[in-house]
Write a protein that holds these residues in place. Structure first.
Motif, PDB file in Angstrom:
ATOM      1  N   GLU A 151     -19.026  -2.209  -1.958  1.00  0.00           N
ATOM      2  CA  GLU A 151     -19.836  -1.414  -2.890  1.00  0.00           C
ATOM      3  C   GLU A 151     -18.968  -0.801  -3.981  1.00  0.00           C
ATOM      4  O   GLU A 151     -19.336  -0.821  -5.167  1.00  0.00           O
ATOM      5  N   GLU A 152     -17.814  -0.262  -3.591  1.00  0.00           N
ATOM      6  CA  GLU A 152     -16.917   0.345  -4.573  1.00  0.00           C
ATOM      7  C   GLU A 152     -16.400  -0.682  -5.576  1.00  0.00           C
ATOM      8  O   GLU A 152     -16.321  -0.417  -6.777  1.00  0.00           O
ATOM      9  N   ARG A 153     -16.063  -1.878  -5.079  1.00  0.00           N
ATOM     10  CA  ARG A 153     -15.535  -2.908  -5.975  1.00  0.00           C
ATOM     11  C   ARG A 153     -16.598  -3.365  -6.967  1.00  0.00           C
ATOM     12  O   ARG A 153     -16.328  -3.504  -8.175  1.00  0.00           O
ATOM     13  N   ILE A 275     -12.130  -9.419  -3.566  1.00  0.00           N
ATOM     14  CA  ILE A 275     -12.476 -10.235  -4.729  1.00  0.00           C
ATOM     15  C   ILE A 275     -11.427 -10.086  -5.833  1.00  0.00           C
ATOM     16  O   ILE A 275     -10.489 -10.870  -5.907  1.00  0.00           O
ATOM     17  N   TRP A 276     -11.595  -9.136  -6.743  1.00  0.00           N
ATOM     18  CA  TRP A 276     -10.655  -8.924  -7.845  1.00  0.00           C
ATOM     19  C   TRP A 276     -10.111  -7.503  -7.793  1.00  0.00           C
ATOM     20  O   TRP A 276     -10.820  -6.584  -7.371  1.00  0.00           O
ATOM     21  N   CYS A 277      -8.878  -7.320  -8.265  1.00  0.00           N
ATOM     22  CA  CYS A 277      -8.351  -5.955  -8.333  1.00  0.00           C
ATOM     23  C   CYS A 277      -7.686  -5.653  -9.673  1.00  0.00           C
ATOM     24  O   CYS A 277      -7.300  -4.510  -9.918  1.00  0.00           O
ATOM     25  N   THR A 278      -7.519  -6.644 -10.555  1.00  0.00           N
ATOM     26  CA  THR A 278      -7.066  -6.394 -11.925  1.00  0.00           C
ATOM     27  C   THR A 278      -7.862  -7.277 -12.869  1.00  0.00           C
ATOM     28  O   THR A 278      -8.401  -8.312 -12.463  1.00  0.00           O
ATOM     29  N   PHE A 279      -7.931  -6.884 -14.141  1.00  0.00           N
ATOM     30  CA  PHE A 279      -8.490  -7.781 -15.149  1.00  0.00           C
ATOM     31  C   PHE A 279      -7.870  -7.467 -16.508  1.00  0.00           C
ATOM     32  O   PHE A 279      -7.384  -6.362 -16.757  1.00  0.00           O
ATOM     33  N   HIS A 280      -7.907  -8.467 -17.369  1.00  0.00           N
ATOM     34  CA  HIS A 280      -7.371  -8.341 -18.721  1.00  0.00           C
ATOM     35  C   HIS A 280      -8.302  -9.070 -19.666  1.00  0.00           C
ATOM     36  O   HIS A 280      -8.670 -10.226 -19.424  1.00  0.00           O
ATOM     37  N   THR A 297      -7.531   0.651  -7.055  1.00  0.00           N
ATOM     38  CA  THR A 297      -6.424  -0.105  -6.467  1.00  0.00           C
ATOM     39  C   THR A 297      -5.126   0.230  -7.205  1.00  0.00           C
ATOM     40  O   THR A 297      -5.125   0.336  -8.436  1.00  0.00           O
ATOM     41  N   ALA A 298      -4.054   0.390  -6.470  1.00  0.00           N
ATOM     42  CA  ALA A 298      -2.734   0.594  -7.065  1.00  0.00           C
ATOM     43  C   ALA A 298      -1.879  -0.634  -6.785  1.00  0.00           C
ATOM     44  O   ALA A 298      -1.962  -1.219  -5.702  1.00  0.00           O
ATOM     45  N   ILE A 299      -1.074  -1.043  -7.765  1.00  0.00           N
ATOM     46  CA  ILE A 299      -0.191  -2.194  -7.596  1.00  0.00           C
ATOM     47  C   ILE A 299       1.252  -1.734  -7.742  1.00  0.00           C
ATOM     48  O   ILE A 299       1.621  -1.087  -8.723  1.00  0.00           O
ATOM     49  N   GLY A 318      -9.772  -0.482  -2.087  1.00  0.00           N
ATOM     50  CA  GLY A 318     -10.122  -1.887  -2.269  1.00  0.00           C
ATOM     51  C   GLY A 318      -9.563  -2.833  -1.240  1.00  0.00           C
ATOM     52  O   GLY A 318      -9.897  -4.030  -1.274  1.00  0.00           O
ATOM     53  N   LEU A 319      -8.729  -2.368  -0.315  1.00  0.00           N
ATOM     54  CA  LEU A 319      -8.129  -3.280   0.652  1.00  0.00           C
ATOM     55  C   LEU A 319      -9.118  -3.650   1.760  1.00  0.00           C
ATOM     56  O   LEU A 319      -9.962  -2.852   2.161  1.00  0.00           O
ATOM     57  N   ALA A 320      -8.984  -4.881   2.247  1.00  0.00           N
ATOM     58  CA  ALA A 320      -9.788  -5.324   3.383  1.00  0.00           C
ATOM     59  C   ALA A 320      -9.425  -4.518   4.622  1.00  0.00           C
ATOM     60  O   ALA A 320      -8.365  -3.879   4.700  1.00  0.00           O
ATOM     61  N   ALA A 321     -10.308  -4.568   5.615  1.00  0.00           N
ATOM     62  CA  ALA A 321     -10.065  -3.857   6.865  1.00  0.00           C
ATOM     63  C   ALA A 321      -8.982  -4.536   7.699  1.00  0.00           C
ATOM     64  O   ALA A 321      -8.478  -3.940   8.652  1.00  0.00           O
ATOM     65  N   GLY A 322      -8.629  -5.761   7.338  1.00  0.00           N
ATOM     66  CA  GLY A 322      -7.617  -6.509   8.073  1.00  0.00           C
ATOM     67  C   GLY A 322      -8.136  -7.878   8.442  1.00  0.00           C
ATOM     68  O   GLY A 322      -9.155  -8.348   7.917  1.00  0.00           O
ATOM     69  N   TYR A 323      -7.423  -8.546   9.341  1.00  0.00           N
ATOM     70  CA  TYR A 323      -7.815  -9.878   9.807  1.00  0.00           C
ATOM     71  C   TYR A 323      -8.503  -9.778  11.162  1.00  0.00           C
ATOM     72  O   TYR A 323      -8.285  -8.829  11.934  1.00  0.00           O
ATOM     73  N   LEU A 324      -9.315 -10.785  11.470  1.00  0.00           N
ATOM     74  CA  LEU A 324      -9.987 -10.820  12.767  1.00  0.00           C
ATOM     75  C   LEU A 324      -8.969 -10.815  13.909  1.00  0.00           C
ATOM     76  O   LEU A 324      -9.156 -10.139  14.912  1.00  0.00           O
ATOM     77  N   ARG A 325      -7.902 -11.596  13.764  1.00  0.00           N
ATOM     78  CA  ARG A 325      -6.815 -11.582  14.746  1.00  0.00           C
ATOM     79  C   ARG A 325      -5.797 -10.526  14.316  1.00  0.00           C
ATOM     80  O   ARG A 325      -5.117 -10.712  13.300  1.00  0.00           O
ATOM     81  N   PRO A 326      -5.672  -9.433  15.026  1.00  0.00           N
ATOM     82  CA  PRO A 326      -4.754  -8.360  14.609  1.00  0.00           C
ATOM     83  C   PRO A 326      -3.320  -8.837  14.404  1.00  0.00           C
ATOM     84  O   PRO A 326      -2.592  -8.282  13.580  1.00  0.00           O
ATOM     85  N   THR A 327      -2.903  -9.885  15.132  1.00  0.00           N
ATOM     86  CA  THR A 327      -1.532 -10.372  14.969  1.00  0.00           C
ATOM     87  C   THR A 327      -1.294 -10.936  13.573  1.00  0.00           C
ATOM     88  O   THR A 327      -0.152 -10.985  13.104  1.00  0.00           O
ATOM     89  N   ASP A 328      -2.364 -11.367  12.888  1.00  0.00           N
ATOM     90  CA  ASP A 328      -2.212 -11.897  11.525  1.00  0.00           C
ATOM     91  C   ASP A 328      -1.854 -10.801  10.528  1.00  0.00           C
ATOM     92  O   ASP A 328      -1.370 -11.085   9.429  1.00  0.00           O
TER      93      ASP A 328
END
Length: 474
Positions: A151-153, A275-280, A297-299, A318-328
């Protein structure tokens, strides 16, 4: 306000306005609300809240209603392109623990297929979707994105549509690619219309005619997509706003787009950054940047410069919650002092004095081919899964179009296997875009002085052999 609540509010305010126009017909906001509500009832009967619903289909009205029904009911959307091989579908459905697969037909009808799940699958509270990317271990990785982050993105992207009173955004991307969410959701959040033409590669003239006839205002695509538009000689309206991203935009294509269209925007963002985090917004004297971060988002690029690029790190919103497999998550999602949880992109680049981001390449073996993110190790694992292949090295070579990459692989065999047989094997386990366009058998892999496979020499030898075959007429 949630995504679905906003769209439902617009449906009540403008029920007779077109929400969708495609080759299968037109649908008003009232139609969309009714169809999503009906689909939501079916999903509620089959899937508990916060569980995964896999959607298999191509871009179109049917997949749109399934996505919105998932958002409306708090189910987790898992998009799968219906052209994926069965092996990949089974792997992804199992990995995500999907409760059902919604199979969407060309006429937008939906078949609900229950998935037998061993044991109980834990709910994914608060997620909007899970989407799979290529994995360095040879197995695709599921990226989890929270609904609030999505929603924020989208809210941060909405102001880019403000200058158009009637937004008509082209639905152009496979649903398995996360940028399709911009095309499916953003125009509706703006009270506009989704325009879904025939596929560009199937009938270029029909694509262009549909886009023009239905007065599209925005098209999003990869540089490879825009090169096809140029190659087909399609004359689209100069007033179209072009959104470009998913792979490197070379200077020649950037100049062509700026010369031809009024507004061209270059976007950057890995799937893990929603999805996207910068644009020009490109101008004739500023073509090489992917712009500034947006949406909170900060880069970071510690110590990097144009002369000495470094790995780009994403932080804050803007970061994802992570991967389904935590080891990833290891080596990617990490804690960084002073910044909290961050994502190490694997992209090499630097920040200019004005804060604009410049991408220079990769720090690992990941590549982008026609907008699809691929781990070379996944390709190599697939080739080596053939019982007669002992070793494989995958890499990217230049395609026929300038700046257009092509996937290639060389391999060593134990016995004998034809290119045709190997290609058939790969098509059964990899999506079509991940099957190397060039396959060549070698007696042994050349090694560098460090004992590693010399990909540079393999690439040069393959290019030289291809050129010899071309000039000799083979």
């Amino acid at each position: 306000m949630t995504i679905w609540a906003r769209i439902a509010e617009l449906a009540a305010a403008q029920p007779d306005l077109d929400a969708y126009v495609g080759t299968e017909g037109r649908r008003t906001y009232a139609d969309l609300f009714s169809d999503v509500t009906a689909m939501a009832r079916r999903i509620k009967e089959s899937v508990p809240r916060d569980h995964v619903v896999a959607v298999s289909g191509q871009r179109g009205y049917g997949t749109l209603t399934c996505l919105l029904a998932c958002l409306a009911t708090g189910r987790v959307y898992l998009p799968m392109d219906e052209r994926w091989p069965t092996h990949r579908v089974d792997l992804v459905v199992s990995e995500a623990g999907a409760a059902v697969v919604l199979e969407v037909a060309e006429d937008a009808t939906v078949r609900v297929v229950p998935v037998p799940v061993a044991g109980s699958v834990a709910p994914h509270t608060g997620l909007a979707y899970v989407i799979f990317t290529s994995g360095s271990t040879g197995t695709p990785k599921g990226v989890m994105v929270a609904e609030t982050v999505l929603e924020e993105r989208l809210s941060a992207l909405l102001p880019l549509l403000a200058e158009h009173q009637a937004v008509r955004f082209v639905l152009n991307t496979s649903i398995s690619f996360d940028i399709s969410l911009v095309e499916l959701l953003l125009p509706l959040l703006a009270g506009g219309t989704i325009v879904c033409p025939p596929p560009l590669t199937g009938d270029p003239r029909a694509f262009a005619d549909f886009v023009s006839r239905h007065a599209a205002t925005h098209i999003q695509g990869t540089p490879s997509f825009f090169k096809l538009i140029e190659a087909f000689g399609l004359m689209l309206s100069k007033d179209l706003e072009m959104w470009c991203g998913g792979e490197a935009l070379d200077a020649r294509l950037a100049q062509q787009l700026v010369d031809r269209y009024r507004t061209v925007r270059n976007f950057y963002g890995p799937t893990e950054a929603t999805i996207w985090c910068t644009f020009h917004t490109l101008t004739p004297d500023a073509l090489g940047s992917v712009g500034l971060p947006f949406g909170g988002t900060a880069i970071l690029a510690p110590g990097a410069s144009a002369q000495s690029p470094g790995e780009l790190i994403l932080a804050a919103h803007g970061l994802a919650a992570g991967y389904l497999r935590p080891t990833d998550d290891e080596g990617r999602f990490m804690e960084l002092a002073g910044h909290g949880r961050v994502y190490y992109t694997g992209d090499s680049g630097y920040l200019a004095a004005d804060g604009r981001v410049h991408i220079t390449g990769r720090v690992d073996d990941q590549v982008k081919v026609n907008g699809h993110r691929l781990e070379l190790t996944e390709i190599e694992s697939a080739v080596e899964s053939h019982p007669d292949v002992r070793q494989c090295a995958a890499f990217v070579v230049a395609g026929s179009e300038e700046g257009s990459p092509k996937l290639a692989a060389t391999y060593v065999v134990n016995g004998s296997v034809s290119v045709r047989e190997l290609r058939g094997h790969l098509r059964r386990i990899l999506p079509s875009y991940a099957v190397p366009q060039q396959l060549r058998e070698v007696d042994a892999m050349p090694l560098t002085t460090a004992g590693k496979v010399d990909r540079q020499l393999l690439r040069a030898n393959l290019s030289a052999a291809s050129e010899t075959e071309r000039t000799s007429g083979k």
